[in-house]
Design an enzyme around this catalytic site. Structure first.
Site, short mmCIF file in Angstrom:
data_model
loop_
_atom_site.label_atom_id
_atom_site.label_comp_id
_atom_site.label_asym_id
_atom_site.label_seq_id
_atom_site.Cartn_x
_atom_site.Cartn_y
_atom_site.Cartn_z
N TYR A 1 0.86 -1.19 0.00
CA TYR A 1 0.00 0.00 0.00
C TYR A 1 0.90 1.24 0.00
CZ TYR A 1 -3.07 3.65 1.90
OH TYR A 1 -3.76 4.82 2.11
N HIS A 2 0.57 2.21 -0.86
CA HIS A 2 1.40 3.40 -1.04
C HIS A 2 0.91 4.53 -0.14
CE1 HIS A 2 4.04 6.29 -2.77
NE2 HIS A 2 4.29 5.61 -3.88
N GLY A 3 1.74 4.96 0.81
CA GLY A 3 1.41 6.11 1.63
C GLY A 3 1.64 7.41 0.86
N GLU B 1 -2.86 6.58 -5.49
CA GLU B 1 -3.12 6.12 -4.12
C GLU B 1 -2.37 6.99 -3.11
OE1 GLU B 1 -3.78 1.78 -2.84
OE2 GLU B 1 -1.62 2.13 -2.54
N ARG C 1 -0.13 6.74 6.89
CA ARG C 1 -0.91 7.93 6.53
C ARG C 1 -0.86 9.01 7.59
NH1 ARG C 1 -2.43 9.58 1.58
NH2 ARG C 1 -2.13 7.73 0.32
#
Length: 330
Positions: free
Chosen positions: A129-131, A202, A240
């Protein structure tokens, strides 16, 4: 000037530096009550200080990038003959930079890496998952290098290759843009390769709800199938909360979709607790389609988010986790 300074210290009681400064400015400008203006200016500065900080702190990461680049240029000049490491002149440089970034992660975020035993000995595709920034991936790759002496190549967006001065950094750390054939070749050569299917979209437009924005992308799954390698899901807790973006502004979203450049401002750099969790590998299955593998990978990353991340994310809570004495269970 000398006369003004002497008048500040004359008499039985010396003036404070601020009072002295006010006195000198009044003499120079001829304005009265300039102290009131200075007091107001200091009040505004104090009021806006938190806002300034959250936009200035991200610059620390940029500074570290350019320190890394400067070090690589120095190292390159000192090792042109390549006698020390005839098979790879950049081994020493990677060691230094891994130590630099791992140190930053430990000090600023109390960074932890869990599930490293799930990374296979051979090649594999790490999907994460890309912050708002890829700083968690940098910490992961640095810690992996230190713990296992393994390098992990990564796929980056095309705009990264346009950043001034970044060419040497990208080459040394095996950052590639693609295409699919290059990714497959990297895996077939026995390397680890990482990719965030959500990419810049994202990074900019997901939020504290940690919504996965992969659309219908399945190219990464086809890469794993063609290379016959497992997929390793990965997620970083509180990523995040460290950095956030103003992606909720619709005009910025429209502008990005038009020019495909990261024009959305980010803020933060907060010293929140970061923990990277590596899930169990999804093995290669010759009869599985790219669509099925992409869906299975997305579900695996979603499961890591649901297990390790409190939704919605909260910056204060993430900061308080720095003071927890017991590590969160994997």
């Amino acid at each position: 000037m000398t006369g003004g300074n002497e008048s500040c210290t004359a008499g039985p009681t010396s003036m404070s530096y601020l009072t002295c400064l006010t006195y000198i400015l009044e003499e120079w400008t001829g304005l009265e009550d300039i102290g009131d203006y200075l007091s107001y200016a200091f009040y505004i500065l104090w009021l806006l200080f938190p806002l300034v900080v959250v936009f200035v702190l991200p610059g620390v990461i940029v500074i570290l990038f350019y320190i890394s680049i400067l070090w690589l240029h120095i190292y390159q000049r000192k090792n042109e003959i390549k006698e020390a490491y005839s098979h790879d002149a950049w081994i020493g440089a990677r060691e230094v930079l891994a130590t630099l970034w791992d140190g930053h992660g430990r000090i600023w975020h109390g960074y932890e890496l869990h599930g490293v035993e799930n990374i296979p000995q051979g090649p594999g595709l790490v999907v994460f998952y890309h912050g708002a920034t890829p700083v968690d991936y940098i910490y992961f790759s640095a810690r992996l290098h230190i713990m296992k002496r393994r390098r992990c190549r990564v796929v980056a967006d095309h705009f990264v290759f346009r950043l001034p001065g970044f060419k040497i950094l990208l080459e040394v750390f095996g950052v590639i843009h693609g295409p699919k054939e290059a990714c497959v070749r990297t895996l077939e050569n026995g390397h680890l390769l990482a990719i965030a299917p959500g990419g810049v979209r994202e990074a900019l437009f997901s939020d504290e709800m940690y919504t996965i924005l992969w659309s219908d992308r399945k190219g990464f799954a086809q890469v794993a199938i063609d290379a016959k390698v497992p997929i390793i899901p990965m997620f970083t807790q509180n990523v995040r909360e460290g950095f956030r973006t103003l992606g909720g502004i619709k005009i910025l979203r429209s502008l990005y979709e038009r020019i495909r450049l990261p024009v959305v401002p980010l803020y933060g750099g907060f010293p929140v607790k970061l923990r990277t969790f590596i899930g169990e590998p999804i093995p290669y299955e010759p009869n599985m389609t790219a669509e099925e593998l992409a869906a299975k990978t997305k579900a695996a990353v979603q499961a890591l988010i649901e297990k390790h991340q409190k939704i919605p994310g909260n910056i204060f809570r993430a900061l308080m986790e720095r003071f927890q004495t017991k590590k969160k269970e994997d």
